[in-house]
Design a protein around this motif. Structure first.
Motif, PDB file in Angstrom:
ATOM      1  N   VAL A   1       0.871  -1.181   0.000  1.00  0.00           N
ATOM      2  CA  VAL A   1       0.000   0.000   0.000  1.00  0.00           C
ATOM      3  C   VAL A   1       0.901   1.223   0.000  1.00  0.00           C
ATOM      4  O   VAL A   1       1.880   1.282   0.752  1.00  0.00           O
ATOM      5  N   ILE A   2       0.567   2.182  -0.846  1.00  0.00           N
ATOM      6  CA  ILE A   2       1.300   3.447  -0.897  1.00  0.00           C
ATOM      7  C   ILE A   2       0.285   4.577  -0.832  1.00  0.00           C
ATOM      8  O   ILE A   2      -0.605   4.670  -1.678  1.00  0.00           O
ATOM      9  N   THR A   3       0.425   5.427   0.185  1.00  0.00           N
ATOM     10  CA  THR A   3      -0.408   6.625   0.254  1.00  0.00           C
ATOM     11  C   THR A   3       0.320   7.744  -0.488  1.00  0.00           C
ATOM     12  O   THR A   3       1.543   7.706  -0.637  1.00  0.00           O
ATOM     13  N   GLY A   4      -0.422   8.714  -0.973  1.00  0.00           N
ATOM     14  CA  GLY A   4       0.203   9.786  -1.738  1.00  0.00           C
ATOM     15  C   GLY A   4       0.815   9.268  -3.018  1.00  0.00           C
ATOM     16  O   GLY A   4       1.910   9.649  -3.419  1.00  0.00           O
ATOM     17  N   ALA A   5       0.095   8.376  -3.703  1.00  0.00           N
ATOM     18  CA  ALA A   5       0.642   7.665  -4.863  1.00  0.00           C
ATOM     19  C   ALA A   5       0.227   8.252  -6.200  1.00  0.00           C
ATOM     20  O   ALA A   5       0.423   7.616  -7.226  1.00  0.00           O
ATOM     21  N   SER A   6      -0.323   9.460  -6.221  1.00  0.00           N
ATOM     22  CA  SER A   6      -0.795  10.004  -7.494  1.00  0.00           C
ATOM     23  C   SER A   6       0.301  10.663  -8.316  1.00  0.00           C
ATOM     24  O   SER A   6       0.149  10.856  -9.522  1.00  0.00           O
ATOM     25  N   ARG A   7       1.435  11.008  -7.680  1.00  0.00           N
ATOM     26  CA  ARG A   7       2.531  11.646  -8.417  1.00  0.00           C
ATOM     27  C   ARG A   7       3.820  11.536  -7.606  1.00  0.00           C
ATOM     28  O   ARG A   7       3.814  11.028  -6.495  1.00  0.00           O
TER      29      ARG A   7
ATOM     30  N   CYS B   1      -3.432   5.056  -2.993  1.00  0.00           N
ATOM     31  CA  CYS B   1      -4.413   6.083  -2.670  1.00  0.00           C
ATOM     32  C   CYS B   1      -3.746   7.442  -2.618  1.00  0.00           C
ATOM     33  O   CYS B   1      -2.534   7.556  -2.451  1.00  0.00           O
ATOM     34  N   ALA B   2      -4.567   8.460  -2.786  1.00  0.00           N
ATOM     35  CA  ALA B   2      -4.128   9.854  -2.728  1.00  0.00           C
ATOM     36  C   ALA B   2      -5.387  10.708  -2.637  1.00  0.00           C
ATOM     37  O   ALA B   2      -6.505  10.180  -2.613  1.00  0.00           O
ATOM     38  N   ARG B   3      -5.200  12.030  -2.614  1.00  0.00           N
ATOM     39  CA  ARG B   3      -6.365  12.921  -2.581  1.00  0.00           C
ATOM     40  C   ARG B   3      -7.237  12.736  -3.812  1.00  0.00           C
ATOM     41  O   ARG B   3      -8.451  12.816  -3.746  1.00  0.00           O
ATOM     42  N   SER B   4      -6.591  12.498  -4.957  1.00  0.00           N
ATOM     43  CA  SER B   4      -7.318  12.155  -6.182  1.00  0.00           C
ATOM     44  C   SER B   4      -6.963  10.707  -6.517  1.00  0.00           C
ATOM     45  O   SER B   4      -5.930  10.198  -6.076  1.00  0.00           O
ATOM     46  N   VAL B   5      -7.798  10.056  -7.286  1.00  0.00           N
ATOM     47  CA  VAL B   5      -7.578   8.640  -7.590  1.00  0.00           C
ATOM     48  C   VAL B   5      -6.281   8.489  -8.395  1.00  0.00           C
ATOM     49  O   VAL B   5      -6.158   9.062  -9.482  1.00  0.00           O
ATOM     50  N   PRO B   6      -5.310   7.736  -7.873  1.00  0.00           N
ATOM     51  CA  PRO B   6      -4.060   7.523  -8.614  1.00  0.00           C
ATOM     52  C   PRO B   6      -4.293   6.648  -9.845  1.00  0.00           C
ATOM     53  O   PRO B   6      -5.268   5.894  -9.908  1.00  0.00           O
ATOM     54  N   VAL B   7      -3.373   6.744 -10.776  1.00  0.00           N
ATOM     55  CA  VAL B   7      -3.411   5.893 -11.967  1.00  0.00           C
ATOM     56  C   VAL B   7      -2.627   4.629 -11.661  1.00  0.00           C
ATOM     57  O   VAL B   7      -1.494   4.690 -11.181  1.00  0.00           O
ATOM     58  N   LEU B   8      -3.233   3.499 -11.928  1.00  0.00           N
ATOM     59  CA  LEU B   8      -2.568   2.210 -11.730  1.00  0.00           C
ATOM     60  C   LEU B   8      -1.502   2.060 -12.813  1.00  0.00           C
ATOM     61  O   LEU B   8      -1.783   2.237 -13.997  1.00  0.00           O
ATOM     62  N   PRO B   9      -0.248   1.748 -12.455  1.00  0.00           N
ATOM     63  CA  PRO B   9       0.795   1.573 -13.472  1.00  0.00           C
ATOM     64  C   PRO B   9       0.434   0.465 -14.456  1.00  0.00           C
ATOM     65  O   PRO B   9      -0.287  -0.475 -14.112  1.00  0.00           O
ATOM     66  N   ASP B  10       0.965   0.572 -15.675  1.00  0.00           N
ATOM     67  CA  ASP B  10       0.729  -0.437 -16.701  1.00  0.00           C
ATOM     68  C   ASP B  10       1.090  -1.827 -16.180  1.00  0.00           C
ATOM     69  O   ASP B  10       2.132  -2.010 -15.554  1.00  0.00           O
ATOM     70  N   GLY B  11       0.215  -2.775 -16.428  1.00  0.00           N
ATOM     71  CA  GLY B  11       0.458  -4.156 -16.048  1.00  0.00           C
ATOM     72  C   GLY B  11       0.239  -4.470 -14.579  1.00  0.00           C
ATOM     73  O   GLY B  11       0.521  -5.573 -14.136  1.00  0.00           O
ATOM     74  N   ALA B  12      -0.264  -3.510 -13.838  1.00  0.00           N
ATOM     75  CA  ALA B  12      -0.413  -3.701 -12.390  1.00  0.00           C
ATOM     76  C   ALA B  12      -1.663  -4.479 -12.034  1.00  0.00           C
ATOM     77  O   ALA B  12      -2.678  -4.392 -12.705  1.00  0.00           O
ATOM     78  N   THR B  13      -1.559  -5.208 -10.944  1.00  0.00           N
ATOM     79  CA  THR B  13      -2.709  -5.745 -10.244  1.00  0.00           C
ATOM     80  C   THR B  13      -2.861  -4.828  -9.048  1.00  0.00           C
ATOM     81  O   THR B  13      -1.905  -4.635  -8.290  1.00  0.00           O
ATOM     82  N   GLY B  14      -4.029  -4.238  -8.892  1.00  0.00           N
ATOM     83  CA  GLY B  14      -4.123  -3.310  -7.779  1.00  0.00           C
ATOM     84  C   GLY B  14      -5.489  -2.725  -7.536  1.00  0.00           C
ATOM     85  O   GLY B  14      -6.455  -3.015  -8.239  1.00  0.00           O
ATOM     86  N   VAL B  15      -5.512  -1.900  -6.507  1.00  0.00           N
ATOM     87  CA  VAL B  15      -6.695  -1.185  -6.060  1.00  0.00           C
ATOM     88  C   VAL B  15      -6.307   0.283  -5.962  1.00  0.00           C
ATOM     89  O   VAL B  15      -5.241   0.604  -5.422  1.00  0.00           O
TER      90      VAL B  15
END
Length: 176
Positions: free
Chosen positions: A20-26, A46-60
């Protein structure tokens, strides 16, 4: 494009893990997420705005206000339900503002910075520690701080103080 994260990770030991990474939008959070995904780690971002999942990622991914403890707990529960036990938690979310001499700091902006920079780290730490207590020993907690916690940067009184608090909180949690 996220910045390069300059370290090598042993793929065979990390594939299938959950972070889990907080502040992951940039910035650092997004760069770290991209690097972990390259090594087969599923990510909760997660972040204040919805982060972009990196290419090929499995995630939330989700927009989460880390200053709100129930929101952090809900996000942690969602990650566990969708990805499995959390092996790594990175408290990276933070705000730099307010910038300026301490005598001119807006009290509401200072309160928000304290809530995010210290409260957010506390909420993420607590959620991760409770989770690890349920699933068993192990896991890694990383609380991102700054050189501003120990160095003097004029105008950064609130930021420096919050990062010093993060350092001390981290030492206490380690002792606990």
């Amino acid at each position: 494009m996220p910045p390069e994260v300059p370290f090598d990770l042993p793929d065979d030991r990390l594939a299938g893990r959950v972070a889990v990474i907080t502040g992951a939008s940039r910035g650092l959070g997004a760069g770290l997420a991209a690097r972990l995904v390259e090594h087969g780690i599923a990510v909760g971002l997660c972040a204040r705005s919805v982060p972009v999942l990196p290419d090929g990622a499995t995630g939330v991914v989700a927009a989460v206000d880390v200053a709100h403890a129930p929101a952090v707990d809900d996000f942690a529960s969602r990650v566990v339900a969708e990805l499995g036990p959390i092996d790594l938690w990175v408290n990276n979310a933070g705000v730099l503002d307010p910038i300026g001499p301490a005598r001119t700091v807006d009290p509401d902006e200072a309160a928000r910075a304290l809530a995010v920079n210290v409260g957010g780290v506390l909420h993420g730490t607590a959620a991760f520690c409770r989770h690890r207590r349920e699933v068993g020993p192990g896991g890694v907690l990383v609380n991102v701080s700054s050189g501003a916690s120990r160095s003097i940067y004029e105008g950064w009184s609130v930021y420096g103080a919050t990062k010093a608090a993060v350092d001390h909180l981290t030492e206490i949690v380690d002792a606990e």
